[in-house]
Scaffold this motif. Structure first.
Motif, PDB file in Angstrom:
ATOM      1  N   ARG A  30       0.960  -1.190   0.070  1.00 53.23           N
ATOM      2  CA  ARG A  30       0.127  -0.129   0.066  1.00 53.23           C
ATOM      3  C   ARG A  30       1.017   1.275  -0.107  1.00 53.23           C
ATOM      4  NH1 ARG A  30      -1.768   3.470   3.569  1.00 53.23           N
ATOM      5  NH2 ARG A  30      -3.917   4.171   3.501  1.00 53.23           N
ATOM      6  N   ASP A 156     -12.436   1.343  -3.190  1.00 55.16           N
ATOM      7  CA  ASP A 156     -11.289   0.677  -2.622  1.00 55.16           C
ATOM      8  C   ASP A 156     -11.577  -0.634  -2.321  1.00 55.16           C
ATOM      9  OD1 ASP A 156     -10.581   3.438  -2.189  1.00 55.16           O
ATOM     10  OD2 ASP A 156     -11.659   3.741  -0.455  1.00 55.16           O
ATOM     11  N   ARG A 159      -8.182  -3.310  -2.029  1.00 54.62           N
ATOM     12  CA  ARG A 159      -7.438  -3.313  -0.981  1.00 54.62           C
ATOM     13  C   ARG A 159      -7.622  -4.790  -0.255  1.00 54.62           C
ATOM     14  NH1 ARG A 159      -8.730   2.841   1.086  1.00 54.62           N
ATOM     15  NH2 ARG A 159      -7.353   3.840  -0.188  1.00 54.62           N
ATOM     16  N   ASN A 162      -9.900  -4.501   2.915  1.00 55.10           N
ATOM     17  CA  ASN A 162     -11.340  -3.754   2.848  1.00 55.10           C
ATOM     18  C   ASN A 162     -12.420  -4.322   3.588  1.00 55.10           C
ATOM     19  OD1 ASN A 162     -12.549  -1.375   1.508  1.00 55.10           O
ATOM     20  ND2 ASN A 162     -13.847  -2.825   0.807  1.00 55.10           N
ATOM     21  N   GLU A 223      -0.223  -9.616  -0.946  1.00 56.74           N
ATOM     22  CA  GLU A 223      -1.258  -8.753  -0.527  1.00 56.74           C
ATOM     23  C   GLU A 223      -1.356  -8.845   0.954  1.00 56.74           C
ATOM     24  OE1 GLU A 223      -4.292  -9.595  -3.432  1.00 56.74           O
ATOM     25  OE2 GLU A 223      -3.648  -8.021  -5.003  1.00 56.74           O
ATOM     26  N   SER A 227      -0.991  -6.115   3.954  1.00 56.48           N
ATOM     27  CA  SER A 227      -1.945  -6.067   4.847  1.00 56.48           C
ATOM     28  C   SER A 227      -1.768  -6.058   6.346  1.00 56.48           C
ATOM     29  CB  SER A 227      -3.259  -6.646   4.623  1.00 56.48           C
ATOM     30  OG  SER A 227      -3.789  -6.222   3.242  1.00 56.48           O
TER      31      SER A 227
END
Length: 405
Positions: A30, A156, A159, A162, A223, A227
């Motif tokens: 991110r 979004d 992401r 989310n 990912e 996160s």
């Protein structure tokens, strides 16, 4: 390799949620500069609280002026003298739900009665699948209603954080065909697992090789690892000083509030409170569980209000089914059908008791008849709160309940 990639993927349960992170995928991390959710125009979040086990709705929102209620429950029925918390329409909350009554008095609670679906199923597993998937009882759907929201190119949604479930495992509700939420008990624990030495070793070795057949897995795990870092760093921004219930549910609510107040941009949070399968000794179980639920949600609301996060938060509270109208021989109740649903938040369009109490003179073989299809509530939340295409996510064939949020 001392540990083959095939064996690792077959044997490690962590591989389904974490964390092979080849260096060539760190570009997925991110980037800086994204606005806090609370500062984005129209940005809203949903917190879902699942009461697992089939909560007895008639002893939750009590028709205390209805003689049929006490006839069906001569010893299990709760009476005014027990401290019923009066609402509108001759209904009252269970005495242990003082926290919810406080939200009600502030205009921050909506109560919906007799929520269910046609041809109800009394199996815990099947009925929970129906509620979590947002399907009809005649359908078997492998994705969740919020998972399909993630699939729908919502704001979004790219992401991976989310949608967050504050638990060790991910529920069907948050599983889409293309995107899924993340399950974490706490940001610290989530980050700690991501630093596992074996995973780091396999990641390092994988980063020097290219295997097209596992690129997608590497991308997903990268990912997730990104996160974990993000949520861990963010969670240190705000440490709540509020006094949450000293229980697993209370701790999960505190984690949720800390993530929100720290500025995490997640749109959906999912929590569960278990223990509502009250075939025996229902009074004692509900007293304990409702104290946890009511007090916990009241503290959450105050924590978010203090940080200007309550008006853009909506809380949905549901259970997979209600209980039979008549009590059983063990001072409890057996599996039933329709039930209450609560909505809480600082920006409700409708508040208080939304519809009439269940009709105890018109039962279906001893069970309540549903007045409201639960998907009508989901559709309202998706369209009017989250700004999504409810028909594309849920389908049609039922009336959307508009004007709630």
């Amino acid at each position: 390799m001392a540990t083959s990639r095939r064996d690792f993927l077959r044997n490690s349960a962590l591989a389904s949620t974490l964390l092979l992170v080849p260096k060539f995928l760190h570009a997925l991390d991110r980037g800086p500069g994204l606005a806090r959710l609370s500062n984005a125009p129209g940005a809203r979040r949903l917190i879902v609280v699942q009461l697992s086990g089939g909560n007895d709705g008639l002893n939750t929102v009590i028709p205390f002026r209805n003689d049929l209620y006490y006839k069906a429950r001569p010893t299990l029925g709760i009476r005014e003298a027990d401290g019923i918390l009066a609402l509108d329409k001759d209904l009252g909350l269970h005495p242990a739900l003082k926290g919810l009554k406080g939200l009600y008095d502030q205009g921050h609670l909506a109560v919906l009665n007799s929520v269910g679906y046609p041809n109800p199923d009394r199996s815990h597993f099947r009925s929970m699948d129906i509620w979590q998937s947002g399907s009809g009882s005649e359908q078997v759907v492998s994705t969740g209603w919020l998972g399909r929201y993630l699939d729908s190119n919502c704001p979004d949604c790219q992401r991976p954080y989310n949608a967050l479930e504050v638990d060790d495992t991910l529920s069907l509700a948050l599983k889409g065909s293309q995107r899924k939420g993340l399950a974490l008990k706490s940001p610290d624990k989530f980050h700690q697992i991501s630093q596992n030495r074996l995973l780091a070793k396999v990641s390092k070795e994988a980063s020097t090789e290219h295997h097209s057949q596992v690129d997608y897995l590497y991308k997903t795990l990268a990912e997730t690892a990104s996160s974990a870092d993000y949520l861990y760093d963010k969670s240190k921004i705000y440490q709540s000083t509020a006094t949450y219930p000293n229980s697993d549910f209370g701790k999960n609510l505190k984690t949720t509030a800390e993530l929100i107040n720290s500025g995490v941009e997640s749109r959906v949070y999912y929590l569960a409170l278990s223990g509502f399968d009250t075939h025996v000794r229902q009074h004692e179980q509900q007293q304990r569980l409702f104290t946890d639920l009511g007090d916990g949600l009241a503290v959450l609301a105050a924590d978010l209000q203090k940080n200007n996060q309550w008006d853009n938060t909506l809380v949905l509270v549901f259970s997979e089914f209600g209980r039979r109208v008549g009590q059983n021989a063990s001072n409890g109740t057996d599996h039933g059908t329709a039930n209450n649903v609560f909505l809480a938040g600082g920006a409700l369009q409708k508040k208080g008791v939304i519809n009439d109490a269940p009709d105890l003179a018109n039962l279906d073989q001893g069970d309540l008849r549903h007045q409201v299809d639960f998907r009508s509530i989901y559709a309202n939340i998706l369209k009017d709160w989250l700004g999504a295409d409810d028909a594309a996510i849920l389908g049609t064939g039922f009336e959307r309940m508009s004007g709630l949020v």
